[in-house]
Write an enzyme that holds these catalytic residues in place. Structure first.
Site, PDB file in Angstrom:
ATOM      1  N   GLY A  66      17.878  53.806  19.982  1.00 49.35           N
ATOM      2  CA  GLY A  66      17.908  54.661  18.802  1.00 49.35           C
ATOM      3  C   GLY A  66      18.219  56.078  19.205  1.00 49.35           C
ATOM      4  N   GLN A  86      18.454  65.209  18.488  1.00 51.28           N
ATOM      5  CA  GLN A  86      18.597  64.979  19.934  1.00 51.28           C
ATOM      6  C   GLN A  86      19.969  65.407  20.447  1.00 51.28           C
ATOM      7  OE1 GLN A  86      16.952  60.701  19.638  1.00 51.28           O
ATOM      8  NE2 GLN A  86      16.328  61.384  21.676  1.00 51.28           N
ATOM      9  N   CYS A 124      12.005  57.791  25.729  1.00 51.36           N
ATOM     10  CA  CYS A 124      12.883  58.535  24.832  1.00 51.36           C
ATOM     11  C   CYS A 124      13.989  59.162  25.668  1.00 51.36           C
ATOM     12  CB  CYS A 124      12.080  59.617  24.124  1.00 51.36           C
ATOM     13  SG  CYS A 124      13.054  60.654  23.028  1.00 51.36           S
ATOM     14  N   LEU A 125      15.214  59.133  25.158  1.00 53.50           N
ATOM     15  CA  LEU A 125      16.334  59.726  25.901  1.00 53.50           C
ATOM     16  C   LEU A 125      16.144  61.229  26.077  1.00 53.50           C
ATOM     17  CD1 LEU A 125      19.360  57.838  24.279  1.00 53.50           C
ATOM     18  CD2 LEU A 125      18.180  57.305  26.416  1.00 53.50           C
ATOM     19  N   HIS A 162       9.726  55.960  15.600  1.00 53.75           N
ATOM     20  CA  HIS A 162      10.027  56.913  16.675  1.00 53.75           C
ATOM     21  C   HIS A 162      11.195  57.836  16.265  1.00 53.75           C
ATOM     22  CE1 HIS A 162      10.686  57.746  21.172  1.00 53.75           C
ATOM     23  NE2 HIS A 162      11.778  58.247  20.600  1.00 53.75           N
ATOM     24  N   GLU A 163      12.262  57.251  15.731  1.00 54.33           N
ATOM     25  CA  GLU A 163      13.449  58.052  15.392  1.00 54.33           C
ATOM     26  C   GLU A 163      13.173  58.976  14.209  1.00 54.33           C
ATOM     27  OE1 GLU A 163      15.593  58.176  17.577  1.00 54.33           O
ATOM     28  OE2 GLU A 163      14.975  56.356  18.602  1.00 54.33           O
ATOM     29  N   HIS A 172      11.492  62.086  15.146  1.00 51.18           N
ATOM     30  CA  HIS A 172      12.389  63.121  15.678  1.00 51.18           C
ATOM     31  C   HIS A 172      12.871  64.044  14.553  1.00 51.18           C
ATOM     32  CE1 HIS A 172      13.136  62.301  19.922  1.00 51.18           C
ATOM     33  NE2 HIS A 172      13.322  61.015  19.689  1.00 51.18           N
TER      34      HIS A 172
HETATM   35 NI    NI Z   1      13.367  59.457  21.143  1.00 47.65          NI
END
Ligand code: NI
Length: 166
Positions: free
Chosen positions: A45, A50, A92-93, A134-135, A138
């Site tokens: 995701g 991000q 997480c990226l 999670h997304e 963000h």
């Molecule tokens: Ni993330």
């Protein structure tokens, strides 16, 4: 186009994003870029902040790891009817070299629009439920490390400080 992914503690990750009023070609291009970036980084995701864009757009694909077949591009996503709770390990990226268990709702209903402006409504459970929560966090400027214990967070912050000094 592959976009650069921002990493914690970049303050742009903590900004609350605005709703998308109109789905323009720029938004469609951003969604395409985000999908490309997510696949390149082998994520499941990615949320617009991000890549430094503060609008409520996420891309998600919990299939794989070999074949990625379940791409969803979601505009103004929100969650309803959270049910149950589960703990699972997340990464997480935007949070380098760290994974931790996080407690979240087990099941959620996703309400969003697709890029054609059609309503999307999905009852999600398992990995998809976790990934959507999670997304969408963000989009509110929240990272999974905002949900771990103070002790774990302090230990991670100390590690980050050390890397930043190098
Ligand atoms: Ni993330």
């Amino acid at each position: 186009m592959i976009r650069e992914v921002l990493h914690y503690p970049d303050p742009r990750l903590a900004i609350e994003c605005n709703d998308i009023d109109e789905i323009t070609d720029d938004i469609r291009q951003l969604a395409e870029d985000m999908a490309e970036t997510m696949y390149k980084e082998e994520g499941i995701g990615l949320a617009a902040p991000q890549v430094g864009e503060h609008c409520r757009l996420i891309v998600v694909d919990v299939s794989g790891p070999e074949e990625r077949t379940d791409l969803m591009k979601l505009v103004n996503p929100r969650l309803e009817n959270p049910e149950g709770d589960v703990e699972s390990e997340e990464g997480c990226l935007s949070v380098l070299n760290y994974r931790s268990k996080v407690r979240r709702a087990e099941k959620v209903r996703l309400v969003a629009k697709d890029l054609d402006g059609n309503d999307v409504c999905i009852d999600a459970e398992g990995l998809l439920s976790i990934c959507l929560q999670h997304e969408i966090d963000h989009l509110d400027g929240t990272l999974f490390i905002d949900k771990i214990s103070r002790l774990k967070r302090t230990m991670y912050d100390n590690k980050v400080k050390k890397w930043l000094k190098k």
